[in-house]
Structure formats: structure tokens, C-alpha cells
Design an enzyme around this catalytic site. Structure first.
Site, mmCIF file in Angstrom:
data_model
loop_
_atom_site.group_PDB
_atom_site.id
_atom_site.type_symbol
_atom_site.label_atom_id
_atom_site.label_comp_id
_atom_site.label_asym_id
_atom_site.label_seq_id
_atom_site.Cartn_x
_atom_site.Cartn_y
_atom_site.Cartn_z
ATOM 1 N N THR A 1 0.948 -1.519 -0.397
ATOM 2 C CA THR A 1 0.213 0.163 -0.176
ATOM 3 C C THR A 1 0.641 1.093 -0.254
ATOM 4 O O THR A 1 2.365 1.204 0.359
ATOM 5 C CB THR A 1 -0.599 0.200 1.228
ATOM 6 O OG1 THR A 1 -1.002 1.023 1.325
ATOM 7 C CG2 THR A 1 -0.279 -0.342 2.481
ATOM 8 N N ASP A 2 0.178 2.460 -0.618
ATOM 9 C CA ASP A 2 0.771 3.498 -0.885
ATOM 10 C C ASP A 2 0.997 4.047 0.979
ATOM 11 O O ASP A 2 1.924 5.083 1.399
ATOM 12 C CB ASP A 2 -0.181 4.565 -1.327
ATOM 13 C CG ASP A 2 -1.329 5.281 -1.131
ATOM 14 O OD1 ASP A 2 -1.300 4.286 0.092
ATOM 15 O OD2 ASP A 2 -1.705 5.972 -1.812
ATOM 16 N N GLU A 3 0.713 3.285 1.404
ATOM 17 C CA GLU A 3 0.489 3.793 3.715
ATOM 18 C C GLU A 3 1.647 4.127 4.035
ATOM 19 O O GLU A 3 1.893 3.887 5.262
ATOM 20 C CB GLU A 3 -0.248 3.623 3.903
ATOM 21 C CG GLU A 3 -1.823 3.688 3.120
ATOM 22 C CD GLU A 3 -3.087 3.989 4.635
ATOM 23 O OE1 GLU A 3 -2.708 3.602 6.422
ATOM 24 O OE2 GLU A 3 -4.104 3.692 4.134
ATOM 25 N N TYR B 1 -1.748 -1.098 10.787
ATOM 26 C CA TYR B 1 -2.201 -1.080 10.200
ATOM 27 C C TYR B 1 -0.898 -1.026 8.703
ATOM 28 O O TYR B 1 -0.124 -1.938 8.710
ATOM 29 C CB TYR B 1 -3.130 -0.735 9.406
ATOM 30 C CG TYR B 1 -3.574 -0.927 7.694
ATOM 31 C CD1 TYR B 1 -3.117 -2.467 7.088
ATOM 32 C CD2 TYR B 1 -2.994 -0.501 6.902
ATOM 33 C CE1 TYR B 1 -3.500 -2.386 6.167
ATOM 34 C CE2 TYR B 1 -3.196 0.237 5.087
ATOM 35 C CZ TYR B 1 -3.436 -1.932 4.831
ATOM 36 O OH TYR B 1 -3.272 -1.625 3.692
ATOM 37 N N LYS C 1 2.032 -3.609 7.125
ATOM 38 C CA LYS C 1 1.981 -3.560 6.302
ATOM 39 C C LYS C 1 3.595 -3.748 5.578
ATOM 40 O O LYS C 1 4.749 -3.723 4.741
ATOM 41 C CB LYS C 1 1.521 -2.353 5.069
ATOM 42 C CG LYS C 1 -0.094 -3.122 5.092
ATOM 43 C CD LYS C 1 -0.607 -4.761 4.357
ATOM 44 C CE LYS C 1 -0.093 -4.317 3.270
ATOM 45 N NZ LYS C 1 0.138 -5.314 2.584
HETATM 46 P P1 NAD Z 1 -10.055 -6.752 2.610
HETATM 47 O O1 NAD Z 1 -10.256 -6.632 3.780
HETATM 48 O O2 NAD Z 1 -11.255 -6.678 1.548
HETATM 49 O O3 NAD Z 1 -9.835 -8.316 2.175
HETATM 50 C C1 NAD Z 1 -8.844 -9.463 3.018
HETATM 51 C C2 NAD Z 1 -9.149 -10.998 2.515
HETATM 52 O O4 NAD Z 1 -8.100 -10.866 3.407
HETATM 53 C C3 NAD Z 1 -10.245 -11.174 3.148
HETATM 54 O O5 NAD Z 1 -10.980 -11.994 2.789
HETATM 55 C C4 NAD Z 1 -10.374 -11.826 4.925
HETATM 56 O O6 NAD Z 1 -10.975 -13.072 5.113
HETATM 57 C C5 NAD Z 1 -9.075 -12.714 4.185
HETATM 58 N N1 NAD Z 1 -7.418 -12.417 5.464
HETATM 59 C C6 NAD Z 1 -7.152 -11.786 6.271
HETATM 60 N N2 NAD Z 1 -6.774 -12.115 7.363
HETATM 61 C C7 NAD Z 1 -6.128 -13.230 6.447
HETATM 62 C C8 NAD Z 1 -5.499 -15.221 7.293
HETATM 63 N N3 NAD Z 1 -4.881 -14.409 8.343
HETATM 64 N N4 NAD Z 1 -5.086 -15.497 6.561
HETATM 65 C C9 NAD Z 1 -5.540 -16.018 5.009
HETATM 66 N N5 NAD Z 1 -6.919 -15.192 4.532
HETATM 67 C C10 NAD Z 1 -6.762 -13.083 5.476
HETATM 68 O O7 NAD Z 1 -9.136 -6.400 1.838
HETATM 69 P P2 NAD Z 1 -8.629 -5.144 0.679
HETATM 70 O O8 NAD Z 1 -9.087 -4.105 0.521
HETATM 71 O O9 NAD Z 1 -9.511 -5.952 -0.418
HETATM 72 O O10 NAD Z 1 -6.834 -5.796 0.609
HETATM 73 C C11 NAD Z 1 -6.284 -6.871 -0.032
HETATM 74 C C12 NAD Z 1 -4.686 -6.221 0.113
HETATM 75 O O11 NAD Z 1 -4.524 -4.674 -0.380
HETATM 76 C C13 NAD Z 1 -4.851 -5.950 1.942
HETATM 77 O O12 NAD Z 1 -3.273 -6.601 1.588
HETATM 78 C C14 NAD Z 1 -4.287 -4.820 1.361
HETATM 79 O O13 NAD Z 1 -2.907 -3.630 2.283
HETATM 80 C C15 NAD Z 1 -3.872 -4.319 0.037
HETATM 81 N N6 NAD Z 1 -4.345 -2.976 -0.653
HETATM 82 C C16 NAD Z 1 -5.728 -2.600 -0.350
HETATM 83 C C17 NAD Z 1 -6.004 -1.159 -0.845
HETATM 84 C C18 NAD Z 1 -7.141 -0.374 -0.615
HETATM 85 O O14 NAD Z 1 -7.381 0.995 -0.763
HETATM 86 N N7 NAD Z 1 -8.236 -1.630 -0.080
HETATM 87 C C19 NAD Z 1 -5.144 -0.835 -1.329
HETATM 88 C C20 NAD Z 1 -3.486 -0.935 -1.511
HETATM 89 C C21 NAD Z 1 -3.747 -1.872 -1.156
HETATM 90 O O1 DAU Z 2 -4.178 4.165 0.449
HETATM 91 C C1 DAU Z 2 -4.431 2.682 0.585
HETATM 92 C C2 DAU Z 2 -5.357 2.420 1.921
HETATM 93 O O2 DAU Z 2 -6.609 3.118 1.334
HETATM 94 C C3 DAU Z 2 -5.254 0.585 2.107
HETATM 95 O O3 DAU Z 2 -3.869 0.521 2.477
HETATM 96 C C4 DAU Z 2 -6.087 0.515 3.115
HETATM 97 O O4 DAU Z 2 -6.462 -0.618 4.092
HETATM 98 C C5 DAU Z 2 -7.261 0.699 2.477
HETATM 99 O O5 DAU Z 2 -8.563 0.870 3.639
HETATM 100 C C6 DAU Z 2 -7.547 2.114 2.095
HETATM 101 O O6 DAU Z 2 -7.520 2.971 3.709
HETATM 102 P P1 DAU Z 2 -7.846 4.776 3.900
HETATM 103 O O7 DAU Z 2 -7.566 4.595 5.596
HETATM 104 O O8 DAU Z 2 -7.273 5.815 3.029
HETATM 105 O O9 DAU Z 2 -9.330 4.183 3.699
HETATM 106 P P2 DAU Z 2 -10.653 4.393 4.562
HETATM 107 O O10 DAU Z 2 -11.545 3.571 3.583
HETATM 108 O O11 DAU Z 2 -11.129 3.713 5.702
HETATM 109 O O12 DAU Z 2 -10.694 5.634 4.465
HETATM 110 C C7 DAU Z 2 -10.349 6.858 3.160
HETATM 111 C C8 DAU Z 2 -10.469 7.771 4.327
HETATM 112 O O13 DAU Z 2 -11.863 8.709 4.771
HETATM 113 C C9 DAU Z 2 -9.454 9.045 5.048
HETATM 114 O O14 DAU Z 2 -9.206 9.582 5.468
HETATM 115 C C10 DAU Z 2 -10.149 8.462 6.541
HETATM 116 C C11 DAU Z 2 -11.819 8.448 5.805
HETATM 117 N N1 DAU Z 2 -13.193 8.092 6.572
HETATM 118 C C12 DAU Z 2 -13.009 6.756 6.375
HETATM 119 C C13 DAU Z 2 -14.808 6.554 7.603
HETATM 120 C C14 DAU Z 2 -14.403 4.949 7.051
HETATM 121 C C15 DAU Z 2 -13.999 8.887 7.151
HETATM 122 O O15 DAU Z 2 -13.985 10.118 7.176
HETATM 123 N N2 DAU Z 2 -15.232 8.907 7.457
HETATM 124 C C16 DAU Z 2 -15.997 7.135 7.471
HETATM 125 O O16 DAU Z 2 -16.812 6.800 8.570
#
Ligand code: NAD
Ligand code: DAU
Length: 340
Positions: A126-128, A154, A158
Site C-alpha cells: 500500500t501507499d500508506e 496497519y 504492511k
Molecule cells: P479486504 O479486507 O477486503 O480483504 C482481505 C481478505 O484477506 C479477506 O477476504 C480476509 O478474509 C482475508 N484474510 C485476512 N486475514 C487472513 C489470514 N490470516 N489468512 C487468510 N486470509 C486472510 O482487503 P482489500 O481491500 O481487498 O485489500 C487487499 C490487500 O490490498 C491488502 O493487503 C491491503 O493491504 C492491500 N491494499 C488495499 C487497498 C485498498 O484501497 N483497499 C489499497 C492498497 C493496498
Molecule cells: O491508500 C491505500 C489504503 O486505502 C489501503 O492500504 C487500506 O487497506 C484501505 O483501507 C485504504 O485506507 P484509508 O484509511 O485511506 O481508507 P478508508 O476508506 O478507511 O478512509 C478513507 C478516508 O476517509 C480517510 O481519510 C478516512 C476517511 N473516513 C473513513 C471512514 C471509514 C471518513 O471520513 N469517515 C469514515 O467513516
């Protein structure tokens, strides 16, 4: 490549990747592994289950015995690891499971790949891991050279996983790549994250909780564009390299919430400003030059188109999200937002 192992396949991006790869590569077999935590949903994979090239395995990536057994029994040509605890707010509440799954789970997968003939491994990061950027410096972007500088448990977990992946490359010659992507949105996004939470709350007539003043900026990427980038890295990326993925699609949270409301034909009266997230990152913004030049990747879906597709998906898949929201997530929501 004949058989691909996709971990976290029942989550948001993992499931989208399974569908993308089954469609894109008609000879590819996929094993989808998932522990089915609160975020993993087998209903999401129901259409894939119908496909004879897909097989689901319920397992935890931290369960060394179970993961080794799978690798011992089934030849795997490559692994893409999406499995993770992914929600920042939950990591502030309960950090330990993030360290366990995100770091130790990654180690188990790396060990398995190493023990089975240096299987190609891709880590979805992730970019985080780069921390955040100030709002008053729109000229700054994250490149692959930006130092790791994390804010939340988190992102620290990562980053720890990323460092381990690179250590396995240097020490053991592991055939690894890492991608660091910005915020995804699209179908099957768990409704604890900003966009699906706002869409579904608006449809349910509930308040839309915006943290702080809603000025934080995220760089939104339609999930299919992320899947396309990972496919390219898997096939043509150079082992030992990191690739940033993002589409110059920066929006403040408030602008995103207002855009959702406009698409749903609703006014802004349901927006409520709630207590901010501790350590809240201000701005993420990716410089995707490396993946563009090296692999020819570019984002195909602009934000307006992607958001409309996403809102339409939630409108036509009410059963999916109502079911998700009626379970364990309902208790989490009550706990997380009641004192904000
Ligand atoms: P998500 O939470 O929707 O899905 C995660 C999945 O992993 C779930 O199906 C969960 O059951 C499974 N999981 C959790 N713990 C596990 C374990 N111990 N063993 C096997 N499976 C397990 O997450 P997502 O948003 O789909 O993110 C997927 C990946 O991409 C993550 O690694 C996250 O850090 C990364 N990522 C997400 C975003 C985003 O915006 N959502 C952006 C950049 C990177
Ligand atoms: O940048 C990549 C990341 O993006 C991934 O690595 C993470 O897995 C993914 O969850 C996401 O992280 P964020 O923290 O950016 O996503 P989230 O949807 O939780 O929040 C997006 C923005 O919105 C953040 O600035 C917090 C804000 N927010 C979020 C929630 C859930 C609100 O203002 N209200 C809310 O209820």
C-alpha cells in the site's frame, strides 16, 4: 504459468483479481485461499465457484502447517498475496492481529515459496507505507524511492511485511515483487471503508460520518485498474523491484462523499462531522511513472466513470451489502461510531 495461488481471494481486491484473471487468461487455473475473517465473504466468490478453473481453500496464512500442506499437495507456479487485515481504524483498536496476519502470514508464504523451488511471489502492499504528504505541497508525490515512514499500526505492519519480502530477495534470492497502490474503489468493497460506507448509509437513510473536516486527500483508483497492474507485474515485473500504482485521481474526502450523494440524487443534509481518526494521514498521492515506463500501465477508468459504476453496483447488489452489514459488522459499527 498454469496455476496461480491468490490469497485473500474472498476480500475486496482479491476477488476482483480472481475475476479479472479468469477472464483475461482462459488457460489459467486459480486457487483462492482465504481465512474468511469478517472481511472475507464466500458469497463474493459464488460466480467463481461455478468455474472449473477455480478452487477455493479455506486456510489462514499464519497456519504454517495448512499452507505447507497445500503447497506440498498442489503445484503452484505463482502467488499473489492480498490476505491482510486492511482497515486502519481497526488497527488502532486491535493492532496485534495486524502484526500477526500481515507480517507473520507473509513470512509463512515466503517460506513456502522458498521451500518449493523459489515460486514467484507478489506482495500487494500500500501507499500508506510512505506515510503522508502535506496538503499545501501539491507538487509532492510518493515515488518508489520515498522513505518508509508509517503512521498507523496497519501501515507499520504492511511496511514490516515489505521489508521482509525484500530481505528474502536479498538473502535467499526469492523471486519477489511488491506493488504499492493508492485507495481502491469498486464492486465488493467492504462497507467499513469510506466509499461503500457512504453509499450504503445513504441508501439506508443513515448519517454519513466524515472524520475531522473532511479535508484529507486520497488518490482513488478503480479496482480493475489495480488488477491489471498486478497482472502486468506478475508476468513482466523484475524480481526485487517495487512498483507504485496510482492514477493521479486526488479528491478530498468531503468531495468524494458529495459526489456519492449527487449520484444517488440526495442532498447533503445527512453529512455529519465526527471525531477525527488518531494519526490521520493528510494526503496520499502516487507517482506512477515507473510502472508506466517499465510495463506500459495506465489507469483506464476515470473517477466519474468509476464512481458511477460503483454506485450502480451497490444499487443492484443490495442483498450482498445488506447481508454483510447485518452480521458481525453491525456490532463493529456501533462500537466504532457511538462516541465519535
Ligand atoms: P479486504 O479486507 O477486503 O480483504 C482481505 C481478505 O484477506 C479477506 O477476504 C480476509 O478474509 C482475508 N484474510 C485476512 N486475514 C487472513 C489470514 N490470516 N489468512 C487468510 N486470509 C486472510 O482487503 P482489500 O481491500 O481487498 O485489500 C487487499 C490487500 O490490498 C491488502 O493487503 C491491503 O493491504 C492491500 N491494499 C488495499 C487497498 C485498498 O484501497 N483497499 C489499497 C492498497 C493496498
Ligand atoms: O491508500 C491505500 C489504503 O486505502 C489501503 O492500504 C487500506 O487497506 C484501505 O483501507 C485504504 O485506507 P484509508 O484509511 O485511506 O481508507 P478508508 O476508506 O478507511 O478512509 C478513507 C478516508 O476517509 C480517510 O481519510 C478516512 C476517511 N473516513 C473513513 C471512514 C471509514 C471518513 O471520513 N469517515 C469514515 O467513516
Amino acid at each position: 504459468m498454469n496455476t496461480l495461488l491468490v490469497t485473500g481471494a474472498a476480500g475486496f481486491i482479491g476477488s476482483n483479481f480472481v475475476y479479472y484473471m479468469l477472464e483475461k487468461h482462459p488457460d489459467l487455473k486459480i486457487i483462492g485461499l482465504d481465512a474468511l475473517t469478517y472481511a472475507g465473504n464466500l458469497e463474493t466468490l459464488a460466480p467463481a465457484m461455478e468455474n472449473e478453473r477455480f478452487r477455493f481453500v479455506k486456510a489462514d496464512i499464519t497456519d504454517r502447517k495448512a499452507v505447507f500442506k497445500l503447497f506440498d499437495e498442489t503445484p503452484v507456479d505463482a502467488v499473489v498475496n492480498f490476505a491482510a487485515e486492511s482497515h486502519v481504524d481497526r488497527s488502532i483498536d486491535t493492532p496485534e492481529i495486524f502484526l500477526k496476519t500481515n507480517i507473520l502470514g507473509t513470512q509463512v508464504l515466503l517460506d513456502c515459496c522458498r521451500a518449493h523451488g523459489n515460486i514467484r511471489y507478489h506482495q500487494v502492499s500500500t501507499d500508506e507505507v510512505y506515510g503522508d504528504l502535506p496538503l499545501d505541497r501539491p507538487d509532492l508525490f510518493f515515488t518508489e524511492e520515498t522513505p518508509i515512514h508509517t503512521s498507523s499500526p496497519y501501515s507499520a505492519s504492511k511496511a514490516g511485511a515489505d521489508l521482509l519480502v525484500m530481505a528474502y530477495h536479498r538473502t535467499y534470492g526469492a523471486a519477489v515483487t511488491i506493488s504499492r497502490c493508492s485507495n481502491n474503489y469498486g464492486p465488493y468493497h467492504f462497507p467499513e471503508k469510506l466509499i461503500p460506507l457512504m453509499i450504503t448509509n445513504a441508501l439506508e437513510g443513515k448519517p454519513l460520518p466524515v472524520y475531522g473536516e473532511g479535508k484529507n486527500v486520497r488518490d482513488w483508483l478503480y479496482v480493475e485498474d489495480h488488477c491489471k497492474a498486478i497482472d502486468l507485474i506478475l508476468r513482466s515485473g523484475v524480481p526485487g523491484e517495487v512498483y507504485n500504482i496510482g492514477g493521479h485521481n486526488e479528491r478530498t474526502n468531503l468531495d468524494v462523499v458529495k459526489a456519492v450523494l449527487r449520484l444517488l440524487g440526495k442532498d447533503e443534509s445527512a453529512i455529519v462531522y465526527v471525531k477525527d481518526r488518531p494519526g490521520h494521514d493528510m494526503r496520499y498521492a502516487i507517482d506512477p511513472t515507473k510502472i508506466k515506463n517499465a510495463l506500459g500501465w495506465y489507469p483506464e477508468t476515470d473517477f466519474d466513470t468509476g464512481l458511477k459504476k460503483t454506485v450502480d453496483w451497490y444499487l443492484t447488489h443490495r442483498d450482498w451489502w445488506e447481508h454483510v452489514k447485518s452480521g458481525e459488522y453491525a456490532d463493529y459499527y456501533e462500537k466504532m461510531y457511538k462516541n465519535r
